[in-house]
Design an enzyme around this catalytic site. Structure first.
Site, PDB file in Angstrom:
ATOM      1  N   TYR A 191     -12.243   8.174  -2.381  1.00 60.40           N
ATOM      2  CA  TYR A 191     -11.683   8.416  -1.030  1.00 60.40           C
ATOM      3  C   TYR A 191     -10.476   9.056  -0.659  1.00 60.40           C
ATOM      4  CZ  TYR A 191      -7.975   4.809  -2.077  1.00 60.40           C
ATOM      5  OH  TYR A 191      -6.940   4.101  -2.675  1.00 60.40           O
TER       6      TYR A 191
ATOM      7  N   TYR B 222      -1.637  11.178   1.828  1.00 58.67           N
ATOM      8  CA  TYR B 222      -2.466  11.438   0.783  1.00 58.67           C
ATOM      9  C   TYR B 222      -2.462  12.879   0.557  1.00 58.67           C
ATOM     10  CZ  TYR B 222      -4.530   6.771   1.478  1.00 58.67           C
ATOM     11  OH  TYR B 222      -4.470   5.238   1.698  1.00 58.67           O
TER      12      TYR B 222
ATOM     13  N   ASP C 261       0.856  -1.105   0.081  1.00 57.69           N
ATOM     14  CA  ASP C 261      -0.043  -0.079  -0.058  1.00 57.69           C
ATOM     15  C   ASP C 261       0.976   1.288   0.075  1.00 57.69           C
ATOM     16  OD1 ASP C 261      -2.835   0.933   0.381  1.00 57.69           O
ATOM     17  OD2 ASP C 261      -1.677   2.107   2.067  1.00 57.69           O
TER      18      ASP C 261
ATOM     19  N   HIS D  62      -7.160  -6.603  -0.797  1.00 62.05           N
ATOM     20  CA  HIS D  62      -6.066  -5.652  -0.568  1.00 62.05           C
ATOM     21  C   HIS D  62      -4.948  -5.937   0.409  1.00 62.05           C
ATOM     22  CE1 HIS D  62      -4.030  -1.472  -1.092  1.00 62.05           C
ATOM     23  NE2 HIS D  62      -4.305  -1.680   0.301  1.00 62.05           N
TER      24      HIS D  62
END
Length: 325
Positions: free
Chosen positions: A154, A235, A105, A300
């Site tokens: 998201y 992010y 990730d 995931h």
């Protein structure tokens, strides 16, 4: 689990918590969101038993690692986080030493940048879930996501500081973590503002077999102390990463690599990714890519969902780069 050792290490102006076990070639295990060192518990035990020194940090902004300003996303770019990893490698393996790296990730993103910026510190890489994404000089990543998926995607929803944190607080830390960690869908999460997180508080969340209530309790205990802002800052720094990485436009990742992803992982089902992986783009950008594994009916969090298979993939790939395992 009791065998795993924990300590704090001063790196790059922060105090980083690491979990480690074993002796031999060092493997650096880099977690993603919303994870912690704990996400690598199965790998730490296996790799230590097979002759490696396994090291899993809580990244800056996460868990028991302290010192990064959680209200400042500019302190969470790949420059800072890769700097953390290089300083950590100096501490756990030695200055100028190379290590083996595993990422998942956001940890995979960090691992790609570590190999891009400092290939002299990495022997080989096993990366999971997120393939290398070459810098597109025409589009900032957040702008591209909004153009394709809209403002309810998201990652779009994560951008404004404080907003999504308030929704997580209303939902409750434990329930928010369950929703993320139990997510097993090939489409990316959509979080429309008018529906909050789209949650019915009285509807139970069924955990997958690989994720226990005890696991959730551990994650919750840490996120209740730190909140989610540290992880969300990764992010929020995406466009800044794009600006800072301009000198590496067109550069290749030149580290021996194995890539693993589940076929129902939302990342594998992102627009254009399968063509990129299977039609030559990925190999062009990562010329030392030796193997791509697509795990069937796997989501995931593949290293937790299928730890035995992942452990074997890691060991089988890395042992060719080590004389002593």
């Amino acid at each position: 689990m009791e065998k795993i050792e924990h300590k704090m290490v001063d790196v790059n102006d922060i105090n980083m918590h690491i979990a480690e076990l074993g002796h031999g070639p060092t493997i650096l295990l880099i977690h993603g969101f919303p994870e912690l060192w704990y996400s690598w518990r199965h790998q730490i035990l296996y790799l230590a038993a097979h002759g490696y020194h396994a090291v899993a940090p809580d990244l800056r902004g996460y868990g028991d690692t302290i010192g990064a300003p959680l209200d400042d996303a500019t302190k969470f770019t790949t420059f800072q986080v890769v700097g953390d990893m290089v300083a950590l490698i100096d501490q756990v393996a030695g200055p100028n030493e190379k290590v083996l790296v595993v990422g998942h990730d956001w940890g995979a993103v960090i691992a790609w940048y570590l190999c891009l910026y400092r290939p002299d510190r990495v022997k080989a890489l096993v990366n999971m879930s997120v393939p290398y994404t070459p810098r597109n000089p025409r589009f900032k990543p957040i702008d591209g996501i909004r153009a394709i998926y809209g403002n309810d995607h998201y990652i779009s929803r994560f951008q404004e500081p404080g907003k999504i944190e308030a929704e997580f607080a209303e939902l409750g830390t434990e329930r928010a973590l369950k929703k993320f960690l139990a997510y097993r869908n090939p489409t990316p999460p959509v979080l429309p503002k008018k529906l909050g997180l789209g949650d019915s508080p009285n509807k139970p969340i069924i955990l997958p077999s690989w994720l226990s209530e005890g696991d959730i309790t551990y994650y919750t205990s840490k996120y209740e102390k730190t909140g989610f802002s540290g992880g969300l800052n990764y992010y929020r720094a995406m466009n800044l990463n794009w600006e800072l990485s301009a000198p590496w436009t067109g550069a290749q990742v030149k580290v021996p690599t194995k890539f693993i992803v589940g076929d129902i992982d939302l990342t594998y089902n992102t627009m254009g990714i399968q063509d990129y992986i299977h039609k030559g783009g990925f190999k062009k950008d990562v010329p030392l890519l030796e193997d791509v594994i697509i795990m069937q009916d796997v989501g995931h969090f593949l290293h937790e969902e299928k730890p035995d298979e992942i452990n074997q993939h890691i060991h089988q790939f890395f042992k060719q780069f080590c004389d002593e395992v």
